[in-house]
Design a protein around this motif. Structure first.
Motif, PDB file in Angstrom:
ATOM      1  N   THR A 300       2.776  -3.390  -6.064  1.00 34.60           N
ATOM      2  CA  THR A 300       3.368  -3.060  -7.313  1.00 34.60           C
ATOM      3  C   THR A 300       4.093  -3.029  -7.777  1.00 34.60           C
ATOM      4  N   SER A 301       5.035  -2.253  -7.149  1.00 33.23           N
ATOM      5  CA  SER A 301       6.898  -1.933  -7.092  1.00 33.23           C
ATOM      6  C   SER A 301       7.322  -3.083  -7.403  1.00 33.23           C
ATOM      7  N   TYR A 302       7.182  -4.596  -6.504  1.00 32.53           N
ATOM      8  CA  TYR A 302       7.855  -5.660  -6.440  1.00 32.53           C
ATOM      9  C   TYR A 302       7.486  -5.860  -8.027  1.00 32.53           C
ATOM     10  N   ILE A 344      12.752   0.797  -6.546  1.00 32.62           N
ATOM     11  CA  ILE A 344      12.246   0.542  -6.959  1.00 32.62           C
ATOM     12  C   ILE A 344      10.734   1.272  -5.987  1.00 32.62           C
ATOM     13  N   SER A 345       9.576   3.033  -6.101  1.00 32.16           N
ATOM     14  CA  SER A 345       9.254   3.161  -5.082  1.00 32.16           C
ATOM     15  C   SER A 345       8.037   4.379  -6.246  1.00 32.16           C
ATOM     16  N   GLN A 346       7.175   4.002  -6.470  1.00 33.98           N
ATOM     17  CA  GLN A 346       6.573   5.447  -6.962  1.00 33.98           C
ATOM     18  C   GLN A 346       6.500   6.573  -6.034  1.00 33.98           C
ATOM     19  N   SER A 347       6.295   6.540  -4.901  1.00 33.20           N
ATOM     20  CA  SER A 347       6.025   7.379  -3.840  1.00 33.20           C
ATOM     21  C   SER A 347       7.637   7.504  -3.354  1.00 33.20           C
ATOM     22  N   GLY A 348       8.894   6.848  -3.523  1.00 27.61           N
ATOM     23  CA  GLY A 348      10.067   7.282  -2.487  1.00 27.61           C
ATOM     24  C   GLY A 348      10.057   6.918  -1.374  1.00 27.61           C
ATOM     25  N   GLU A 349       9.018   7.413  -1.194  1.00 30.80           N
ATOM     26  CA  GLU A 349       8.863   7.151   0.821  1.00 30.80           C
ATOM     27  C   GLU A 349       8.505   6.367   1.317  1.00 30.80           C
ATOM     28  N   THR A 350       8.060   4.618   0.461  1.00 29.65           N
ATOM     29  CA  THR A 350       7.554   3.252   1.533  1.00 29.65           C
ATOM     30  C   THR A 350       8.752   3.441   2.632  1.00 29.65           C
ATOM     31  N   ALA A 351       8.204   3.189   4.173  1.00 32.63           N
ATOM     32  CA  ALA A 351       9.485   3.036   4.861  1.00 32.63           C
ATOM     33  C   ALA A 351      10.359   1.427   5.212  1.00 32.63           C
ATOM     34  N   LYS A 478      -7.704  -7.434  -6.453  1.00 33.02           N
ATOM     35  CA  LYS A 478      -8.475  -7.126  -4.592  1.00 33.02           C
ATOM     36  C   LYS A 478      -8.405  -6.413  -4.188  1.00 33.02           C
ATOM     37  N   GLU A 479      -7.158  -5.378  -4.553  1.00 31.93           N
ATOM     38  CA  GLU A 479      -7.247  -4.305  -3.204  1.00 31.93           C
ATOM     39  C   GLU A 479      -8.061  -3.386  -3.094  1.00 31.93           C
ATOM     40  N   ILE A 480      -8.657  -2.869  -5.041  1.00 27.67           N
ATOM     41  CA  ILE A 480     -10.130  -2.580  -4.312  1.00 27.67           C
ATOM     42  C   ILE A 480     -11.263  -2.425  -5.106  1.00 27.67           C
TER      43      ILE A 480
HETATM   44  C1  F6R Z   1      -0.582  -0.619  -5.153  1.00 29.15           C
HETATM   45  C2  F6R Z   1       0.122   0.253  -4.620  1.00 29.15           C
HETATM   46  C3  F6R Z   1       1.010  -0.128  -3.560  1.00 29.15           C
HETATM   47  C4  F6R Z   1       2.109   0.099  -3.883  1.00 29.15           C
HETATM   48  C5  F6R Z   1       3.000   0.177  -2.605  1.00 29.15           C
HETATM   49  C6  F6R Z   1       4.683   0.429  -3.089  1.00 29.15           C
HETATM   50  O1  F6R Z   1      -1.499  -0.480  -6.353  1.00 29.15           O
HETATM   51  O2  F6R Z   1      -0.175   1.325  -5.156  1.00 29.15           O
HETATM   52  O3  F6R Z   1       1.238  -2.370  -4.133  1.00 29.15           O
HETATM   53  O4  F6R Z   1       2.719  -0.771  -5.206  1.00 29.15           O
HETATM   54  O5  F6R Z   1       2.635   0.379  -1.848  1.00 29.15           O
HETATM   55  O6  F6R Z   1       4.610   2.189  -3.330  1.00 29.15           O
HETATM   56  P1  F6R Z   1       5.466   2.434  -3.519  1.00 29.15           P
HETATM   57  O7  F6R Z   1       5.605   2.578  -4.858  1.00 29.15           O
HETATM   58  O8  F6R Z   1       5.135   4.172  -3.136  1.00 29.15           O
HETATM   59  O9  F6R Z   1       7.595   2.271  -3.060  1.00 29.15           O
END
Ligand code: F6R
Length: 595
Positions: A300-302, A344-351, A478-480
Motif C-alpha cells: 500500500t505504501s508503494y 514510505i512505510s506505515q510501520s517503519g519496520e519493513t525489512a 484481495k487481501e481481506i
Molecule cells: C496492505 C498493507 C501492506 C503494507 C506493506 C508495507 O494493506 O498494509 O501492503 O503496505 O507491507 O508496509 P509498511 O507501510 O509498514 O512499510
C-alpha cells in the motif's frame, strides 16, 4: 510478523505477556507460545492457531515473575506446535523466542550442530542450540551472546531465559525490531511499544548488534563487544485508548472512519495559522536541491508513492521515480549524483525497505522516511523523518495510513517550491468529502453484496491518478476477501487481459480525472459488452445518470484521497459477507520484518 513480549518483575507475568501478545496479534501470526520461569524450572506452552487456543492449554494457576511470549509467522517450517516458539536447548537450560531469519542456519547446523538432535524445523532452534554450546564453552551467557552474534548472519530479535538465572531476562537485537520498556518494579520487552503501553510509556531503543540485561530493578545495555552503553529512555506518544475498537466490530472499520480526523490532525500538525507549512527547512532544502527523487516502499505504501511521484513532479518539478523496495537492492537503477530518497512505510519496520535504506546510505545518499511510527527503524536510520500522525493502525489492511501518506506527500511536495495552492482549504474539503463517504456505508454494504458476495475474480480500472487508486483498490479487496482482483490501467485492459472477462465478472471503473473520464467510460462499455458486471465510482462533477457511487468533488490532485474510501469500504463488506477474518487476514502480517 512475529511478535515478542517479555517481562521480569513482581508476578502477573502470564497475564501481561498474554495481553501483550494479543495486542501484537495485528502483526499477523499462525501460532503462539509462552515460557514461564517458576524459580526452579521453565515451563513452556505452545499451540498452533490463535492466542485463545494457547490460553486453553495454560493452567490457570501458572504464573511467574519472569516470562517470554511469542506469536509466530512461519518462515522456516510449517505452522505447527513443534515449530512454535519458545524453543529450548537440548540440555533444557536456555529458552528463547526469535523474530527474524537466520540466513546461514544450514551452515551453522553443519559446522557446529551436527551432533544435536533438533525438535523442530526452525532456524530459531539453531540459535538456542548454538547458544547453549557457547555457554558451555565460555561459562556465562553474556560472553556467549557476544560469541553468538559473531556467528549469526541475518535478522534477529531475541528474548532469552536462562534456567540458572531466575531473576534475569536477556534481549538481543539485529535488524528486527525490539524495544525495552522501563517499569516501576518490573521491566519489559516487546516487538513494539503497543505490547507494553498499558504498563509503561518509557522505552529504551536497542540498536543493531546490541544486547540488554533486564532485572526487575534495572536495564543494562551493551554493544556488540560487551561494552556498556549509557542510554536515556524516550517517552512514546501513544494513548492506550487508541488500541480500543470502540463501537466498531473491527479495527479496519474504526480506522476507515478515522480518516477525516486524521486529515484534520495532519493539517494541524503541518500548517500554521499563517497558512505556512511546518516542515523542517533542512528537509525542504535537501529535496529542493535533489537532481532526482527516488521513492521506495512496499504494498500500500508503494501505491501511495505512485501518487506521491505525481505530486512531486507537478508541484515541485523534480523528476521522481518510484520503486518497489524489495526489487531495488537487487535491481538497482542508475542513480545520478545529487539524488535523494524518500522511504514510505506505515510501520517503519519493513525489512525490504530497510535493506534498501541501508544500501543507499552506504552509497552516501540522503534519505527521508515518511512513517506512522516515531522511533521506528526506518525513522532512526534515515537522515530525516516526517510523521503521519495517523494513530496506531491495527488492522492488517492499511487504510488510514495510506490517506495520511498521500496527505503528507502532498504537503511536502507543495512546500518544496511553495506551490500556489491553498492546501489548508483543499485538504479540509477532502476531510469533509471523507465524512460524507463514511456516512454512505449502508450503500457500500449493498454494493458488496451485489458485486462481491460470490465469484473469484474482479477488476478495478482507472486512468492517470485513478489507475493508482485502482491498484490500491485491488490490493485491499484481495487481501481481506481473498477474491482475486487486478487493478488495471483502463486503456491497457484491451491489450490482452480483457480475455479474462466473463459473464458476471465485476469490473469497477474509478472516474475522478476529467481529462480521461470518457475514455474510462468507453473501456467499461467494452467489458460490459463482453458480459462484465460493471460499476462506477465517480466524482460529482463527472457523474452521469446510472453511476453507482457518487462522491463529493475535491481538487483534482487530491481525488485519490477520497476515491480510495469507497473501495476500502467495499473490500471490508466483501470480506464481511464472505465471513473472512477482516483484521487478521490469512497468511498476512502487519509488519513485514523479513526480506
Ligand atoms: C496492505 C498493507 C501492506 C503494507 C506493506 C508495507 O494493506 O498494509 O501492503 O503496505 O507491507 O508496509 P509498511 O507501510 O509498514 O512499510
Amino acid at each position: 510478523m512475529c511478535g515478542i513480549v517479555g517481562m521480569i518483575g513482581q508476578g502477573q507475568t502470564k497475564a501481561m505477556i498474554l495481553k501483550g501478545l494479543e495486542t501484537l496479534e495485528y502483526r499477523g501470526y499462525d501460532s503462539a507460545g509462552i515460557a514461564l520461569h517458576t524459580g526452579r524450572a521453565v515451563d513452556v506452552y505452545r499451540e498452533k492457531g490463535r492466542i485463545a487456543d494457547l490460553k486453553k492449554h495454560i493452567p490457570t494457576d501458572a504464573d511467574a515473575h519472569l516470562g517470554i511470549g511469542h506469536t509466530r509467522w512461519a518462515t522456516h517450517g510449517r505452522p505447527s506446535q513443534r515449530n512454535s516458539h519458545p524453543h529450548q536447548s537440548s540440555n533444557g537450560r536456555l529458552t528463547l523466542v526469535h523474530n527474524g531469519v537466520i540466513e546461514n542456519e544450514k551452515q551453522l547446523r553443519q559446522e557446529y550442530l551436527h551432533d544435536s538432535i533438533f525438535a523442530s524445523d526452525t532456524d530459531t532452534e539453531v540459535i538456542v542450540q548454538l547458544l547453549a554450546q557457547l555457554v558451555e564453552k565460555h561459562g556465562d551467557l553474556p560472553t556467549a551472546i557476544i560469541a553468538l552474534q559473531q556467528l549469526l548472519h541475518g535478522s534477529y530479535a531475541l528474548a532469552i531465559i536462562d534456567r540458572e538465572q531466575p531473576d534475569v531476562l536477556y534481549a538481543v537485537k539485529n535488524k528486527s525490531p525490539l524495544l525495552i520498556g522501563k517499569g516501576e518494579e518490573a521491566n519489559y520487552l516487546g516487538s513494539d511499544a503497543l505490547a507494553m503501553i498499558d504498563k509503561t510509556k518509557n522505552f529504551y531503543e536497542l540498536n543493531d548488534g546490541e544486547y540488554a540485561i533486564l532485572t526487575a530493578e534495572a536495564v543494562e545495555i551493551f554493544d556488540r563487544e560487551g561494552k556498556k552503553i549509557i542510554r536515556e529512555t524516550f517517552e512514546a506518544q501513544i494513548d492506550a485508548n487508541d488500541l480500543a475498537k470502540g463501537p466498531f466490530k473491527h479495527y479496519m472499520m474504526k480506522e476507515m472512519n478515522e480518516q477525516p480526523a486524521v486529515i484534520r490532525r495532519i493539517i494541524q500538525a503541518y500548517i500554521n495559522d499563517q497558512n505556512e507549512t511546518l516542515i523542517d527547512q533542512q528537509i525542504l532544502t535537501t529535496l529542493r536541491n535533489a537532481k532526482r527523487i527516488f521513492i521506495l516502499a512496499a504494498g500500500t505504501s508503494y501505491h501511495a508513492g505512485l501518487v506521491g511521484k505525481q505530486y512531486i513532479e507537478t508541484m515541485a518539478q523534480i523528476p521522481t521515480e518510484v520503486h518497489l523496495a524489495s526489487e531495488f537492492v537487487y535491481n538497482m537503477p542508475f542513480i545520478p549524483e545529487g539524488s535523494c530518497f524518500i522511504f514510505i512505510s506505515q510501520s517503519g519496520e519493513t525489512a525490504d525497505s530497510r535493506a534498501a535504506l541501508v544500501a543507499i546510505r552506504e552509497l552516501g545518499f540522503e534519505a527521508l522516511t515518511i512513517t506512522n511510527v516515531p522511533g521506528s527503524t526506518l525513522s532512526r536510520e534515515a537522515n530525516y523523518t516526517l510523521l503521519l500522525h495517523a494513530g496506531p493502525e491495527i488492522a492488517v489492511a492499511s487504510t488510514k495510513a495510506y490517506t495520511a501518506q498521500l496527505t503528507v506527500l502532498a504537503l511536502t511536495a507543495a512546500a518544496i517550491r511553495n506551490y500556489d495552492l491553498d492546501l489548508k482549504f483543499e485538504l479540509a474539503r477532502v476531510a469533509t468529502a471523507m465524512d460524507h463517504i463514511c456516512e454512505m456505508h449502508e450503500q457500500f454494504e449493498m454494493l458488496a453484496q451485489n458485486y462481491f458476495s460470490h465469484g473469484q475474480h474482479a477488476f478495478y480500472i482507472g486512468r492517470h491518478l485513478d489507475y493508482f487508486v485502482a491498484l490500491e483498490a485491488a490490493l485491499k479487496l484481495k487481501e481481506i476477501s481473498y477474491i482475486h482482483t487486478e487493478g488495471f490501467a483502463a486503456g491497457e485492459l484491451k491489450h490482452g487481459t480483457i480475455a479474462l472477462i466473463e459473464e458476471g465478472t465485476p469490473v469497477v471503473g474509478l472516474i475522478a480525472q476529467a481529462k480521461v473520464a470518457n475514455h474510462t467510460r468507453s473501456n467499461l462499455q467494452e467489458v460490459a459488452a463482453r458480459g462484465a458486471h460493471t460499476a462506477t465510482i465517480v466524482c460529482e462533477s463527472l457523474a452521469q445518470a446510472g453511476d453507482t457511487v457518487i462522491i463529493d468533488d475535491v481538487h483534482e490532485l487530491f481525488t485519490p484521497l477520497v476515491m480510495v474510501l469507497p473501495v476500502q469500504f467495499l473490500a471490508y463488506y466483501a470480506a464481511y459477507i464472505r465471513d473472512c477474518d477482516i483484521d487478521k487476514p490469512r497468511n498476512l502480517a502487519k509488519s513485514v520484518t523479513v526480506e
